[in-house]
Motif scaffolding. Sequence first.
Motif, PDB file in Angstrom:
ATOM      1  N   GLN A 178      15.868 -47.671  82.523  1.00 59.27           N
ATOM      2  CA  GLN A 178      16.349 -47.808  83.901  1.00 59.27           C
ATOM      3  C   GLN A 178      15.266 -47.411  84.897  1.00 59.27           C
ATOM      4  N   GLN A 179      14.590 -46.304  84.656  1.00 61.35           N
ATOM      5  CA  GLN A 179      13.570 -45.820  85.582  1.00 61.35           C
ATOM      6  C   GLN A 179      12.355 -46.751  85.631  1.00 61.35           C
ATOM      7  N   GLU A 180      11.934 -47.268  84.481  1.00 63.98           N
ATOM      8  CA  GLU A 180      10.795 -48.179  84.450  1.00 63.98           C
ATOM      9  C   GLU A 180      11.118 -49.509  85.127  1.00 63.98           C
ATOM     10  N   THR A 181      12.366 -49.957  84.984  1.00 59.23           N
ATOM     11  CA  THR A 181      12.766 -51.216  85.625  1.00 59.23           C
ATOM     12  C   THR A 181      12.823 -51.049  87.135  1.00 59.23           C
ATOM     13  N   ILE A 182      13.364 -49.927  87.600  1.00 59.34           N
ATOM     14  CA  ILE A 182      13.359 -49.636  89.037  1.00 59.34           C
ATOM     15  C   ILE A 182      11.920 -49.557  89.550  1.00 59.34           C
ATOM     16  N   LYS A 183      11.057 -48.909  88.783  1.00 58.03           N
ATOM     17  CA  LYS A 183       9.648 -48.793  89.171  1.00 58.03           C
ATOM     18  C   LYS A 183       9.024 -50.176  89.343  1.00 58.03           C
ATOM     19  N   ASN A 184       9.279 -51.080  88.390  1.00 60.63           N
ATOM     20  CA  ASN A 184       8.705 -52.422  88.480  1.00 60.63           C
ATOM     21  C   ASN A 184       9.333 -53.228  89.612  1.00 60.63           C
ATOM     22  N   PHE A 185      10.620 -52.992  89.889  1.00 57.59           N
ATOM     23  CA  PHE A 185      11.257 -53.648  91.029  1.00 57.59           C
ATOM     24  C   PHE A 185      10.583 -53.214  92.328  1.00 57.59           C
ATOM     25  N   VAL A 186      10.305 -51.927  92.473  1.00 59.85           N
ATOM     26  CA  VAL A 186       9.640 -51.417  93.679  1.00 59.85           C
ATOM     27  C   VAL A 186       8.234 -52.012  93.802  1.00 59.85           C
ATOM     28  N   SER A 236      25.928 -58.793  88.296  1.00 55.03           N
ATOM     29  CA  SER A 236      25.855 -58.619  86.852  1.00 55.03           C
ATOM     30  C   SER A 236      25.675 -59.982  86.194  1.00 55.03           C
ATOM     31  N   GLY A 237      24.787 -60.066  85.214  1.00 58.80           N
ATOM     32  CA  GLY A 237      24.557 -61.334  84.521  1.00 58.80           C
ATOM     33  C   GLY A 237      23.120 -61.453  84.056  1.00 58.80           C
ATOM     34  N   LYS A 238      22.790 -60.845  82.903  1.00 63.78           N
ATOM     35  CA  LYS A 238      21.451 -60.889  82.307  1.00 63.78           C
ATOM     36  C   LYS A 238      20.401 -60.310  83.249  1.00 63.78           C
ATOM     37  N   ILE A 239      20.682 -59.122  83.787  1.00 68.61           N
ATOM     38  CA  ILE A 239      19.689 -58.381  84.570  1.00 68.61           C
ATOM     39  C   ILE A 239      18.845 -57.592  83.577  1.00 68.61           C
ATOM     40  N   LEU A 240      17.612 -58.015  83.358  1.00 66.03           N
ATOM     41  CA  LEU A 240      16.760 -57.431  82.319  1.00 66.03           C
ATOM     42  C   LEU A 240      15.463 -56.847  82.857  1.00 66.03           C
ATOM     43  N   TYR A 249      11.838 -60.932  76.648  1.00 64.58           N
ATOM     44  CA  TYR A 249      12.616 -59.962  77.411  1.00 64.58           C
ATOM     45  C   TYR A 249      13.121 -58.820  76.540  1.00 64.58           C
ATOM     46  N   ARG A 250      13.454 -59.119  75.276  1.00 64.69           N
ATOM     47  CA  ARG A 250      13.854 -58.037  74.383  1.00 64.69           C
ATOM     48  C   ARG A 250      12.701 -57.046  74.209  1.00 64.69           C
TER      49      ARG A 250
END
Length: 528
Positions: free
Chosen positions: A455-463, A384-388, A91-92
Motif C-alpha cells: 500500500q505504501q509503495e503504491t501510494i509513493k508511486n502514485f505521488v 474499485s476494479g483491478k486497482i494494482l 502486474y503480479r
Amino acid sequence: MRNEFLVFAFLSLGILLLGAYFFWPPLIWGLVLLAPVLGLGFYDMVQTRHTVMRNFPVFGRGRYVLEELRPKLYQYFIESDTNGRPINRIYRSVVYQRAKKVRDTTPFGTQLDLYREGYEWLNHSIAAKDAHDLVKDPRVTVGNAACRQPYSASLLNVSAMSFGSLSKNAIMALNGGAEMGGFAHNTGEGGISPYHEKHNGDLIYQFGTGYFGCRTPDGQFSPEAFAERAASPQVKMIEVKLSQGAKPGHGGILPAAKNTPEIAKIRGVKVGTSVLSPPGHKAFSTPQGLVAFIGQLRELSKGKPVGFKLCMGSRSEFMAICKAMIEADIYPDFIAVDGGEGGTGAAPPEFSNSVGMPFREGLATAYDILHGFGIKQHIKLFASGKILTGFHMFRAFALGADACYSARAMMLALGCIQALECNKNNCPTGVATQRPELVQGLVVSDKKVRVANFQQETIKNFVELLGAAGLEHPDQITRHHIYRRISMHEVRRYSDLYPEMPEGCLRDEHMIPADWQMDWKMARADRF
C-alpha cells in the motif's frame, strides 16, 4: 480400450499367479500393486457418469488430473508476461516486489505494445514537480455536513473481502497491515469477526442483502444488532452493499465447504450449508427507501460516515437515487463504484463475464450524474476494479474518484499465486480457504508487513506520477490527463471519450444532454 484393458487384466493376473506358484512365491505380493489398478479399471468400466473413463479405464483419469493442473501449468510454462488472466504476470510481479520491498524496476523498456488498441498513458509535464516536495500520504476527508464523525481516509484501502471467503490468517494480516500503514480495511459482507479486531486496524463495516452480523433470525435487518456493531471505535465508516462487480444482481455466495461452525455463528446462519445472499435488500425497495435507510444508519451509528457500494447498472436507477437524495435532502457520505471486471471468490460465469458496467464507464457515469445533479460536493467516490498500480489510481482519479479500493492486489501481497482455487476451499497459499492445514502456512506477522509495504509503495508511486504530471494534489487530476489509443492511427483523451456533464444540468429539464434525456425521464424517486 476396454478390450485391451480386459486382456491386460487377465494376462497380468495370470502371469503373476502362475509365476508365484511355479517359480517364486513372494511374487504374490505383486497383487498389492496390481489389485488396486485392476479394481480401479473394472470400476471405471461399469460406472456410467464419465464416458472417457468408461472407454479408457484407468488411463481416462489422466484427463481429469491434467484438467486440474492446467491453470498452474499454463501460468508457469505457457503464458507470457502480458497475457495472463485475470491479472497478468507484469502486474503480479509488481505487487509481489512492492510487498517484499525488493527491486521493482524493469530493464530494457516496456513489454507492452504501445500501438495496440486500448493502450493508455498519461502525458508528463516539462514542469514536473519533485515528488519529495509533495504530500507523501495524501488523504481525503469522508463525511458531509450531516456526518458527526468524519474520517480521514487513505487514497488506497483494502476492498471488501469477507471472513469466510478469506481465511482467518488472511483477515488478520490485512487488518494488521491496515493498522501499520494507516489505511482502512473493508470487512466485506460477512460481518465483523474477532480476526478483524485483533490488530485494531481501521474498519469499514460493510453489510449486504444477507445482513450478516446485523440480522434477525429470519434474515431481516436488525437495528439493535447494527448499532451494537457500529459503536465499535474501530469502525470508521459504514457501507451498504447493493451489488458487486463480479456478480451484480446476484448476491454473495459462500460455498458449504467454507461455512464452518465459527463462520456460521458470526453470520447467524446454519453451519455447513451454502450461504446465498438474496439478490436484493429487504430493508428498502425504492430509492426513497434507500435514502431513508442511509439516514437511519447515520443515526444508529451516531453520525459515522455512511455510504453504499454498487456496480453501475441502469443509469436511470442511479438518477432515481439522486432524485430521492435531493427530495429528502439526505446524502450518503460516500459511494463505492465497482466495475464489472471486479473479483470474487465464487460467481456464475454468466454474471462474472456478462453482467454489470465495466469500471471506467461505471465510475465516469456515477461522477457525471452526481455532478449533473449538482450534489457531488456532498459525496466522495471510492473506485474499485483491478486497482494494482499508481497509474491505475491516477486513471481512477481522472474519471472522478476521490479514493480507491483494492482487493486482488491485497491478496497478491498476502502471497496469493492466482491459482484460481478460491471457490474450491483448496487455496494453496492459505488466503482463500478454511482448511486449517493450509491456513497455517500463511504467517500473519510476515504478511501484514507485506500488505502495508504494498500500500505504501503504491501510494509513493502514485505521488511520483502526480509530480510527473506537474500536479500537486489529486484534486487537480482531470480527464485531460489520460490518453487512450483507439486504433493504430488514432488517440483520444479521456475528456473526449468520457465528456463531463455540465454541473447542475440535470436539475433543469431543458438543459439535459440529448443522450441522457430518456434516462432522466425514466428515473423516479419512488421506484427503481
